[in-house]
Design a protein around this motif. Structure first.
Motif, PDB file in Angstrom:
ATOM      1  N   ALA A  19       0.830  -1.187   0.000  1.00 61.81           N
ATOM      2  CA  ALA A  19       0.000   0.000   0.000  1.00 61.81           C
ATOM      3  C   ALA A  19       0.869   1.243   0.000  1.00 61.81           C
ATOM      4  CB  ALA A  19      -0.890   0.005   1.232  1.00 61.81           C
ATOM      5  N   LEU A  20       0.459   2.182  -0.794  1.00 65.81           N
ATOM      6  CA  LEU A  20       1.116   3.480  -0.805  1.00 65.81           C
ATOM      7  C   LEU A  20       0.265   4.430   0.003  1.00 65.81           C
ATOM      8  CD1 LEU A  20       2.861   5.799  -1.815  1.00 65.81           C
ATOM      9  CD2 LEU A  20       1.491   5.800  -3.887  1.00 65.81           C
ATOM     10  N   HIS A 196       6.092   4.690  -7.571  1.00 67.94           N
ATOM     11  CA  HIS A 196       6.205   3.972  -6.296  1.00 67.94           C
ATOM     12  C   HIS A 196       5.656   2.543  -6.443  1.00 67.94           C
ATOM     13  CE1 HIS A 196       5.997   3.833  -1.765  1.00 67.94           C
ATOM     14  NE2 HIS A 196       5.071   2.927  -2.045  1.00 67.94           N
ATOM     15  N   GLU A 197       4.490   2.427  -7.025  1.00 68.92           N
ATOM     16  CA  GLU A 197       3.883   1.084  -7.131  1.00 68.92           C
ATOM     17  C   GLU A 197       4.664   0.199  -8.097  1.00 68.92           C
ATOM     18  OE1 GLU A 197       1.666   0.059  -5.026  1.00 68.92           O
ATOM     19  OE2 GLU A 197       1.516   2.047  -4.137  1.00 68.92           O
ATOM     20  N   HIS A 200       7.347  -1.353  -6.175  1.00 68.57           N
ATOM     21  CA  HIS A 200       6.881  -2.564  -5.486  1.00 68.57           C
ATOM     22  C   HIS A 200       6.770  -3.729  -6.461  1.00 68.57           C
ATOM     23  CE1 HIS A 200       6.253  -0.953  -1.572  1.00 68.57           C
ATOM     24  NE2 HIS A 200       5.233  -0.175  -1.875  1.00 68.57           N
ATOM     25  N   HIS A 206       9.748  -0.451   1.126  1.00 69.84           N
ATOM     26  CA  HIS A 206       9.847   0.921   1.607  1.00 69.84           C
ATOM     27  C   HIS A 206      11.220   1.237   2.190  1.00 69.84           C
ATOM     28  CE1 HIS A 206       5.210   0.982   2.013  1.00 69.84           C
ATOM     29  NE2 HIS A 206       5.611   1.356   0.815  1.00 69.84           N
TER      30      HIS A 206
HETATM   31 ZN    ZN Z   1       4.393   1.416  -0.814  1.00 66.29          ZN
END
Ligand code: ZN
Length: 243
Positions: A19-20, A196-197, A200, A206
């Motif tokens: 999750a961001l 960001h995703e 991942h 993170h």
């Molecule tokens: Zn994240």
């Protein structure tokens, strides 16, 4: 992070949800560490080591030599000292499908453009995994879809699965158009969330470094030197435990 079994048994894939957290959220809740079963440990049997695979001690040596300027150690803390990544693709790109129409009020095609540009920015890092785009969702390896908002205090989510050898086998991304508390995301924020995703998706986790795109609350709008260095280091190592 949620750990979910997709298939039963030792060969089960573990799906990890990342999750961001949005920019203006309160302190993020720490994700529980995943407890992932290894097929080699079941019934007291011993897993045979692939002779082409460096031993954990060799991986630790490489981390010591090459870890400077990266946040790989932050990732190892979050991941119970294990790394996951995609296998080298030998030039075959991962096929990315990006949703290009929705009924979400305020959704704009520019969001899809920003997501596409985020994949291209990662392509420029020259990892052994690169991305190409397909309009055909059924043949895509990775799907990027939009949602109005998440009920949680997040703005993006990446779900990926890995096999028992820690190779990532599957991933999908969902991006919110609105923050949970109301405001719509602008194009720059959508671009940053996508970067960001995708981090991942590649296997990054993170970092406490707020100047990097992989900070849990994203404050920057582009990849940092540490983001690039960490991804390159990850893709120079075998996946799996390093302890
Ligand atoms: Zn994240």
């Amino acid at each position: 992070m949620t750990l979910r079994r997709i298939l039963p048994g030792a060969a089960a894939l573990a799906a990890l949800l990342f999750a961001l957290l949005p920019l203006a959220s309160p302190a993020p809740a720490r994700r529980p560490r995943a407890r992932l079963a290894s097929s080699g440990a079941i019934g007291g049997s011993v897993a045979l080591r692939d002779p082409s695979r460096p031993a954990p001690s060799e991986v630790r040596r490489r981390l010591a030599v090459s870890g400077a300027g990266t946040y790989i150690n932050d990732m190892l803390v979050e991941r119970d000292s294990a790394l996951s990544r995609w296998p080298d693709r030998h030039g075959a790109p991962l096929r990315i499908w990006i949703q290009n129409e929705t009924d979400i009020p305020g959704w704009a095609e520019s969001y899809a453009v920003e997501v596409r540009n985020a994949f291209l920015e990662w392509n420029a890092v020259h990892l052994p995994v690169r991305f190409a785009f397909t309009p055909d969702s059924t043949s895509a390896d990775v799907h990027v879809a939009f949602i109005d908002h998440f009920d949680e205090e997040i703005s993006g989510r990446t779900k990926w699965a890995r096999d028992d050898d820690w190779w990532i086998t599957d991933a999908d991304i969902t991006l919110a158009v609105y923050h949970r508390d109301g405001p719509i995301l602008d194009d720059d924020a959508m671009h940053a969330m996508a970067l960001h995703e995708i981090g991942h998706l590649l296997g990054l986790d993170h970092t406490t470094d707020s100047t990097s795109i992989m900070a849990p609350r994203v404050r920057v709008r582009a990849l940092s030197r540490a983001d690039r260095a960490t991804a390159r280091l990850l893709y120079s190592l075998p996946p799996g435990g390093v302890r």
